[in-house]
Structures are given as structure tokens and as C-alpha cells.
Enzyme design. Structure first.
Site, mmCIF file in Angstrom:
data_model
loop_
_atom_site.group_PDB
_atom_site.id
_atom_site.type_symbol
_atom_site.label_atom_id
_atom_site.label_comp_id
_atom_site.label_asym_id
_atom_site.label_seq_id
_atom_site.Cartn_x
_atom_site.Cartn_y
_atom_site.Cartn_z
ATOM 1 N N ASP A 10 0.872 -1.174 -0.055
ATOM 2 C CA ASP A 10 -0.039 -0.118 0.025
ATOM 3 C C ASP A 10 0.922 1.308 0.114
ATOM 4 O O ASP A 10 2.102 1.316 0.153
ATOM 5 C CB ASP A 10 -0.953 0.025 1.374
ATOM 6 C CG ASP A 10 -1.848 1.233 1.607
ATOM 7 O OD1 ASP A 10 -2.357 1.721 0.488
ATOM 8 O OD2 ASP A 10 -1.507 1.903 2.615
ATOM 9 N N ASP A 12 -0.159 5.086 0.672
ATOM 10 C CA ASP A 12 -0.430 6.298 1.896
ATOM 11 C C ASP A 12 -0.580 5.635 3.217
ATOM 12 O O ASP A 12 -1.398 4.869 3.280
ATOM 13 C CB ASP A 12 -1.764 7.054 1.462
ATOM 14 C CG ASP A 12 -1.706 7.609 0.022
ATOM 15 O OD1 ASP A 12 -0.579 8.581 -0.117
ATOM 16 O OD2 ASP A 12 -2.593 7.463 -0.871
ATOM 17 N N LYS A 55 -11.496 11.506 -4.775
ATOM 18 C CA LYS A 55 -12.708 12.176 -5.424
ATOM 19 C C LYS A 55 -14.158 11.576 -4.612
ATOM 20 O O LYS A 55 -15.049 12.217 -4.415
ATOM 21 C CB LYS A 55 -12.921 11.636 -7.012
ATOM 22 C CG LYS A 55 -11.844 12.241 -7.742
ATOM 23 C CD LYS A 55 -12.239 11.744 -9.231
ATOM 24 C CE LYS A 55 -11.922 10.396 -9.627
ATOM 25 N NZ LYS A 55 -10.469 10.016 -9.460
ATOM 26 N N THR A 119 -2.500 0.461 -4.558
ATOM 27 C CA THR A 119 -3.013 1.713 -3.893
ATOM 28 C C THR A 119 -4.207 2.331 -4.485
ATOM 29 O O THR A 119 -4.454 1.998 -5.579
ATOM 30 C CB THR A 119 -1.847 2.788 -4.065
ATOM 31 O OG1 THR A 119 -2.263 3.912 -3.372
ATOM 32 C CG2 THR A 119 -1.622 3.117 -5.363
ATOM 33 N N THR A 120 -4.879 3.055 -3.390
ATOM 34 C CA THR A 120 -6.052 3.827 -4.069
ATOM 35 C C THR A 120 -5.909 5.379 -4.582
ATOM 36 O O THR A 120 -6.630 5.754 -5.410
ATOM 37 C CB THR A 120 -7.121 4.000 -2.706
ATOM 38 O OG1 THR A 120 -7.393 2.832 -2.229
ATOM 39 C CG2 THR A 120 -8.302 4.877 -3.042
HETATM 40 C C1 XBP Z 1 -5.412 6.248 0.631
HETATM 41 C C2 XBP Z 1 -6.417 6.943 0.080
HETATM 42 C C3 XBP Z 1 -6.269 7.978 -1.023
HETATM 43 C C4 XBP Z 1 -5.401 9.204 -0.571
HETATM 44 C C5 XBP Z 1 -5.723 10.287 -1.338
HETATM 45 O O1 XBP Z 1 -4.919 5.112 -0.314
HETATM 46 O O2 XBP Z 1 -7.683 6.600 0.336
HETATM 47 O O3 XBP Z 1 -7.570 8.480 -1.393
HETATM 48 O O4 XBP Z 1 -6.014 9.421 0.797
HETATM 49 O O5 XBP Z 1 -5.433 9.978 -2.557
HETATM 50 P P1 XBP Z 1 -3.988 4.045 -0.070
HETATM 51 P P2 XBP Z 1 -6.382 10.522 -3.930
HETATM 52 O O6 XBP Z 1 -3.740 3.795 1.384
HETATM 53 O O7 XBP Z 1 -4.442 2.771 -0.765
HETATM 54 O O8 XBP Z 1 -2.442 4.134 -0.906
HETATM 55 O O9 XBP Z 1 -6.441 12.000 -3.487
HETATM 56 O O10 XBP Z 1 -5.033 10.648 -5.281
HETATM 57 O O11 XBP Z 1 -7.178 9.524 -3.909
HETATM 58 MG MG MG Z 2 -3.074 3.149 3.209
#
Ligand code: XBP
Ligand code: MG
Length: 251
Positions: A10, A12, A55, A119-120
Site C-alpha cells: 500500500d 498512503d 474524489k 494503492t487507492t
Molecule cells: C489512501 C486513499 C487515497 C488518499 C488520497 O490510499 O484513500 O484516497 O487519501 O489519494 P492508499 P487520492 O492507502 O490505498 O494508498 O486523492 O489520489 O485519491
Molecule cells: Mg493506506
């Protein structure tokens, strides 16, 4: 015991603590620039993290009445501006990798374990973090970069993990995910993966019952012993190594 062939990371909260001082700040910059009065403070943003995807997070805040209604195209435009601000913040080098991330990535890469990202966040945000926090040589060291809208349903749906596994042609049984959040862990679990969770300030209190290993961080050999929050396999560890992750495959 299956051999560990792949680690799916992952981004973030796991590779780096990007949410509070990265994504959140960038959202607020985009809101200000668009003439919107809304600001997401640290606590509010923590609540909003239950909605994965930027979004989707804005849409949720609109639907609950905290931001003015706008068509989806405008949400997408606002989010695109947010991504540009985020890239600039990351390019300033202000978000370091979490403890132990580079060490474990290098150990796994040297051992021939396949590495991937699930990742998201958007590909543009991911690329910025790889380039500025990890180093551009890592673009080629990850065998798959699965990010953002490439799948219809974001975490906690398993889609992004299933996509990465299908691209790699590696079975779930031979793969371990690294995550930081309840939504991320549930996504990995739903895809049939074992998972190591490294919590952070936003996710420490979340439900990880059933997780294979939950720690405060991956840790460093020369640092303090990591905090073991869930350790059903009874691992003895000071910091998380590749051998510890292989040991999670035991049952
Ligand atoms: C975490 C998320 C993301 C970030 C913001 O994703 O939910 O939406 O908060 O990124 P992960 P965007 O932990 O799976 O990486 O604004 O580009 O969506
Ligand atoms: Mg995360």
C-alpha cells in the site's frame, strides 16, 4: 509452508505518512483556489479517511452537506488540482518514508522477491512519491504499479489486489500485503492475502482483528523495538524482516 514470492505495498500511510501533511493540505489548497470555504482539519480528515479515494471523499463531504453541491466533472477537476498541489508538496521532499520501508524493500529486492504497489491514490500521486521519496530507480524495481481508478471499486474491495496479482501471475498464497489501515487490511484479506499492518496516528484504533501481524512500524535494527499490537503467530521481533514475513506463511 508456501514460499514468499511477492510483497504488495500500500502507499498512503504505509510507505510514508502522506495523509495529514500531504493529501489533506493539498485538498485544502485546491478548495481555497476554487473559492470554496471548506477546510479539512486534522480531525475531520481522519474521519473522512474512512472513505477511500480523493474524489469519493469530496463527494461524500458534499452529500453530507459540508460542501456545496457540484457536478461530478467539477469534483474531478477539483481533485485534479489537488493532485497537482500534492505533487508539488512531495517534490519539496517534505514527506519521508516510514521507518524500515527502504530497508525491507531493499532486502526483498535483493532476495528476488517480486515487489508491487496496490494503492487507492492516483498514478500521478504515486509517481511523485516514488520519484521524490523513494528514488526513480524504484520505478523499474516494482513489477506492477496498481493505482487509482484502474479498478472500479476501491479498498476495502479486493479489486486492486486482485488486479495486481493477475498482472503478476502470482498466487495470493505466495503474497503478503503491507497496509496501514482497516480498509486496506480488509481489501488485502478479501483478496486472500496475508497482511502486515503498520499503524499510524490515524489508524491505530481501527479494527484489525484477524490480522497476521500488527506493529507500530517496520522498524530499524538500530532503532527501538517495534510495538507488537497483534501477533497471533507469536513472532519474536525487534524490527520486521523478510524472514519474519516468511514465518507468517506457516499456517
Ligand atoms: C489512501 C486513499 C487515497 C488518499 C488520497 O490510499 O484513500 O484516497 O487519501 O489519494 P492508499 P487520492 O492507502 O490505498 O494508498 O486523492 O489520489 O485519491
Ligand atoms: Mg493506506
Amino acid at each position: 509452508m508456501p514460499e514468499l514470492k511477492c510483497l504488495l505495498w500500500d502507499v498512503d500511510g504505509t510507505l510514508a505518512d502522506t495523509e495529514r501533511d500531504g493529501h489533506r493540505v493539498a485538498f485544502n489548497m485546491a478548495f481555497e483556489e476554487a473559492g470554496l470555504a471548506r477546510r479539512w482539519d486534522v480531525t475531520t480528515y481522519g474521519e473522512l479517511l474512512s472513505v477511500t479515494g480523493g474524489k469519493e471523499r469530496i463527494k461524500f463531504d458534499i452529500e453530507r452537506g459540508d460542501m456545496p453541491a457540484m457536478p461530478y466533472e467539477e469534483i474531478a477537476r477539483l481533485h485534479a488540482r489537488k493532485t497537482i498541489h500534492y505533487q508539488a508538496l512531495i517534490a519539496e521532499g517534505r514527506i519521508p518514508l516510514r521507518a524500515g520501508v527502504r530497508r525491507l524493500l531493499e532486502e526483498a529486492y535483493a532476495a528476488g522477491v517480486t515487489l508491487g504497489i496496490s494503492t487507492t491514490t492516483t498514478p500521478a500521486a504515486l509517481d511523485a512519491l516514488i520519484e521524490h521519496s523513494l528514488g526513480a530507480e524504484w520505478f523499474d524495481r516494482f513489477a506492477v504499479l496498481a493505482a487509482g481508478d484502474i479498478v472500479p471499486a476501491k479498498k476495502p474491495a479486493p479489486d486492486i489486489y486482485l488486479y495486481a496479482l493477475a498482472e503478476l501471475g502470482i498466487p495470493a498464497e505466495a503474497t503478503v500485503a503491507l497496509e496501514d489501515s482497516g480498509n486496506g487490511w480488509r481489501s488485502a484479506q478479501a483478496a486472500g492475502l496475508r497482511c502486515v499492518v503498520t499503524v499510524n496516528d490515524y489508524t491505530r484504533g481501527q479494527d484489525f482483528s484477524g490480522a497476521d501481524l500488527v506493529v507500530s512500524e517496520l522498524g530499524e535494527p538500530e532503532g527501538e523495538t517495534v510495538e507488537l499490537l497483534k501477533n497471533p503467530h507469536g513472532l519474536q521481533l525487534h524490527h520486521v524482516t523478510l524472514a519474519d514475513i516468511q514465518a507468517l506463511m506457516a499456517d
